[in-house]
Motif scaffolding. Structure first.
Motif, PDB file in Angstrom:
ATOM      1  N   LYS A 297       0.820  -1.204   0.000  1.00  0.00           N
ATOM      2  CA  LYS A 297       0.000   0.000   0.000  1.00  0.00           C
ATOM      3  C   LYS A 297       0.862   1.264   0.000  1.00  0.00           C
ATOM      4  CE  LYS A 297      -3.993   2.201   2.062  1.00  0.00           C
ATOM      5  NZ  LYS A 297      -5.036   2.191   3.092  1.00  0.00           N
ATOM      6  N   GLU A 298       1.916   1.258   0.815  1.00  0.00           N
ATOM      7  CA  GLU A 298       2.809   2.419   0.861  1.00  0.00           C
ATOM      8  C   GLU A 298       3.484   2.636  -0.488  1.00  0.00           C
ATOM      9  OE1 GLU A 298       5.382   1.386   4.063  1.00  0.00           O
ATOM     10  OE2 GLU A 298       4.034   2.137   5.632  1.00  0.00           O
ATOM     11  N   LYS A 302       3.021   5.917  -2.993  1.00  0.00           N
ATOM     12  CA  LYS A 302       4.164   6.679  -3.509  1.00  0.00           C
ATOM     13  C   LYS A 302       4.106   6.773  -5.029  1.00  0.00           C
ATOM     14  CE  LYS A 302       9.216   7.008  -3.273  1.00  0.00           C
ATOM     15  NZ  LYS A 302       9.377   7.305  -4.712  1.00  0.00           N
ATOM     16  N   LYS A 303       3.718   5.665  -5.663  1.00  0.00           N
ATOM     17  CA  LYS A 303       3.606   5.654  -7.116  1.00  0.00           C
ATOM     18  C   LYS A 303       2.540   6.642  -7.589  1.00  0.00           C
ATOM     19  CE  LYS A 303       3.922   1.816  -9.849  1.00  0.00           C
ATOM     20  NZ  LYS A 303       3.499   0.517 -10.482  1.00  0.00           N
ATOM     21  N   LEU A 304       1.420   6.665  -6.887  1.00  0.00           N
ATOM     22  CA  LEU A 304       0.354   7.607  -7.242  1.00  0.00           C
ATOM     23  C   LEU A 304       0.831   9.049  -7.097  1.00  0.00           C
ATOM     24  CD1 LEU A 304      -2.766   5.963  -5.499  1.00  0.00           C
ATOM     25  CD2 LEU A 304      -2.164   5.904  -7.927  1.00  0.00           C
ATOM     26  N   PHE A 305       1.588   9.301  -6.017  1.00  0.00           N
ATOM     27  CA  PHE A 305       2.118  10.646  -5.781  1.00  0.00           C
ATOM     28  C   PHE A 305       3.117  11.025  -6.874  1.00  0.00           C
ATOM     29  CE2 PHE A 305       5.226  13.568  -3.888  1.00  0.00           C
ATOM     30  CZ  PHE A 305       4.383  14.581  -3.424  1.00  0.00           C
ATOM     31  N   VAL A 315      -6.960   7.850  -3.892  1.00  0.00           N
ATOM     32  CA  VAL A 315      -6.565   7.252  -2.608  1.00  0.00           C
ATOM     33  C   VAL A 315      -7.730   6.441  -2.020  1.00  0.00           C
ATOM     34  CG1 VAL A 315      -5.876   7.748  -0.234  1.00  0.00           C
ATOM     35  CG2 VAL A 315      -4.844   9.026  -2.127  1.00  0.00           C
ATOM     36  N   GLU A 316      -8.938   6.973  -2.113  1.00  0.00           N
ATOM     37  CA  GLU A 316     -10.106   6.235  -1.630  1.00  0.00           C
ATOM     38  C   GLU A 316     -10.320   4.957  -2.447  1.00  0.00           C
ATOM     39  OE1 GLU A 316     -13.605   8.625  -1.414  1.00  0.00           O
ATOM     40  OE2 GLU A 316     -12.761  10.012   0.051  1.00  0.00           O
ATOM     41  N   PHE A 317     -10.052   5.057  -3.746  1.00  0.00           N
ATOM     42  CA  PHE A 317     -10.193   3.891  -4.612  1.00  0.00           C
ATOM     43  C   PHE A 317      -9.185   2.804  -4.224  1.00  0.00           C
ATOM     44  CE2 PHE A 317      -9.251   1.936  -8.939  1.00  0.00           C
ATOM     45  CZ  PHE A 317     -10.303   1.021  -8.847  1.00  0.00           C
ATOM     46  N   LEU A 318      -7.979   3.218  -3.894  1.00  0.00           N
ATOM     47  CA  LEU A 318      -6.966   2.250  -3.467  1.00  0.00           C
ATOM     48  C   LEU A 318      -7.440   1.512  -2.207  1.00  0.00           C
ATOM     49  CD1 LEU A 318      -4.174   0.965  -3.738  1.00  0.00           C
ATOM     50  CD2 LEU A 318      -3.237   2.895  -2.438  1.00  0.00           C
TER      51      LEU A 318
END
Length: 383
Positions: A297-298, A302-305, A315-318
């Motif tokens: 998850k972390e 980071k990848k999304l950021f 983030v909610e979808f994750l």
């Protein structure tokens, strides 16, 4: 070891011999040698560490459902059910699974039984009443439907190779006329206030339940559910994170051998050591899986950021994916209360950066799987 310590075979009027177990606790009492004491201590520590992990998981409830699915699948596989974790997820997502739908339903029933039991134990004690309720849920609509769901058996059953008759049986449980009394005594032992450590006590309970074999079908699965229910009821586990069937499936032959060694030779100590090794191994495995999920998850956050797509919806979808690792745009719209356009944008981005993989092969009503997460959970469930 003492030959009749756990019980003995008694010839019945019909001519066959049935096993009559002695009541718990064992007599003479369990002998705690150095190895057994060390295993108990190690198992206690490993289980406490596993339970403690729930306090550091970002969203523990997102993982519980997947752990329950894993235990359901593994326990059913011990009985020969040919289903996979992905098959269960596809079934829940209304996709056509590759496995036999009837076998998948057996696993789905186990999930329902686990969730029902955990919820009931918040309000009522572990009892024969609850065991019957669980059994009814477990075999409803499956191959065992006609075998008196939710009722202790009134006819003789036996264990053996497929097609074996009573005279060819590997093991003949107690005759039906004493099943109610035996289960009543087992319930009293479950509720008794004694000095027996909880992990020792549940291992005795599980073995005794399997020996009584009180139902015509589903005894193995109910007996393994009892392990989680007892630990939750006694507040040893705050959540059903233990999947002991991982160990019992891997050591299936040894598992059945130890149950027979109790019956034939009274070797409770050997069984307890086998059981405690399983608690330790599975607790460590589950804790390791939970740690991997935290790291996953972390890493994705980071990848999304880094990819500049870390919106509140992303983030909610994750978070949603850790609860529902197979998803559609319609489900995303409903869960996140967002627009179709936003949902499709998020799905496309997640697929583009290889978080999701499309699995329906359709142009419309597409479905996606969160493979990295599923791969962590499914370890040990492979057919």
């Amino acid at each position: 070891m003492q030959k009749n310590r756990a019980g003995r075979y008694v010839k019945q009027l019909a001519g066959y011999k049935a096993y009559i177990p002695k009541l718990l606790p064992p007599t003479p009492p369990v002998k705690y040698d150095g190895e057994l004491r060390n295993l108990l201590s190690e198992a206690d520590r490993a289980l406490a560490k596993l339970d403690g992990i729930t306090t550091v998981l970002p969203n523990p409830e997102l993982l519980i459902a997947m752990y329950v699915k894993k235990e359901a699948l593994l326990s059913s596989q011990i009985e020969g059910t040919q289903a996979s974790l992905e098959g269960i997820l596809r079934f829940e997502a209304n996709l056509e699974p590759s496995e036999d739908i009837d076998e998948i339903k057996e696993v789905v029933n186990y999930i329902k039984a686990m969730n029902y039991g955990i919820n009931r134990l918040k309000y009522i004690p572990l009892s024969n009443k609850l065991i019957k309720e669980i059994h009814k849920i477990l075999i409803k609509g499956t191959r065992g439907t006609l075998k008196t769901p939710g009722e202790f058996r009134k006819t003789q059953n036996w264990l053996g190779p497929q097609g074996a008759n009573l005279s060819e049986a590997t093991f003949v449980p107690p005759p039906p006329d004493i099943v109610i009394d035996l289960m009543s005594n087992l319930e009293k032992f479950i509720h008794s206030k004694d000095e027996i450590p909880p992990l020792i006590k549940i291992s005795l309970i599980h073995a005794q339940f399997e020996t009584i074999h009180p139902f015509l079908d589903g005894n193995g699965r109910v007996g393994r559910l009892l392990i989680t229910f007892y630990l939750f009821w006694e507040k040893i586990l705050s959540r059903p994170l233990l999947y002991l069937s991982f160990y019992l499936k891997k050591n299936r032959i040894e598992y059945y051998d130890w149950l027979m060694k109790i019956r034939l030779y009274g070797d409770w100590e050997g069984w307890l050591k086998f059981f405690l090794k399983g608690i330790k191994e599975v607790s460590e495995e589950a804790a390791n899986s939970a740690s991997k999920i935290i790291v996953l998850k972390e890493t994705i956050l980071k990848k999304l950021f880094d990819k500049k797509i870390s919106t509140i919806y992303a983030v909610e979808f994750l978070n949603l994916l850790f609860r529902k690792p197979i998803i559609t745009s319609q489900e995303l719209i409903k869960e996140l209360k967002t627009s179709k356009e936003t949902a499709n944008q998020i799905l496309n981005k997640f697929e583009e950066i290889e978080i999701l993989k499309e699995i329906s092969g359709k142009k419309r009503y597409r479905k996606y799987i969160f493979s990295e997460y599923v791969n962590i959970i499914k370890r040990g469930t492979e057919l």
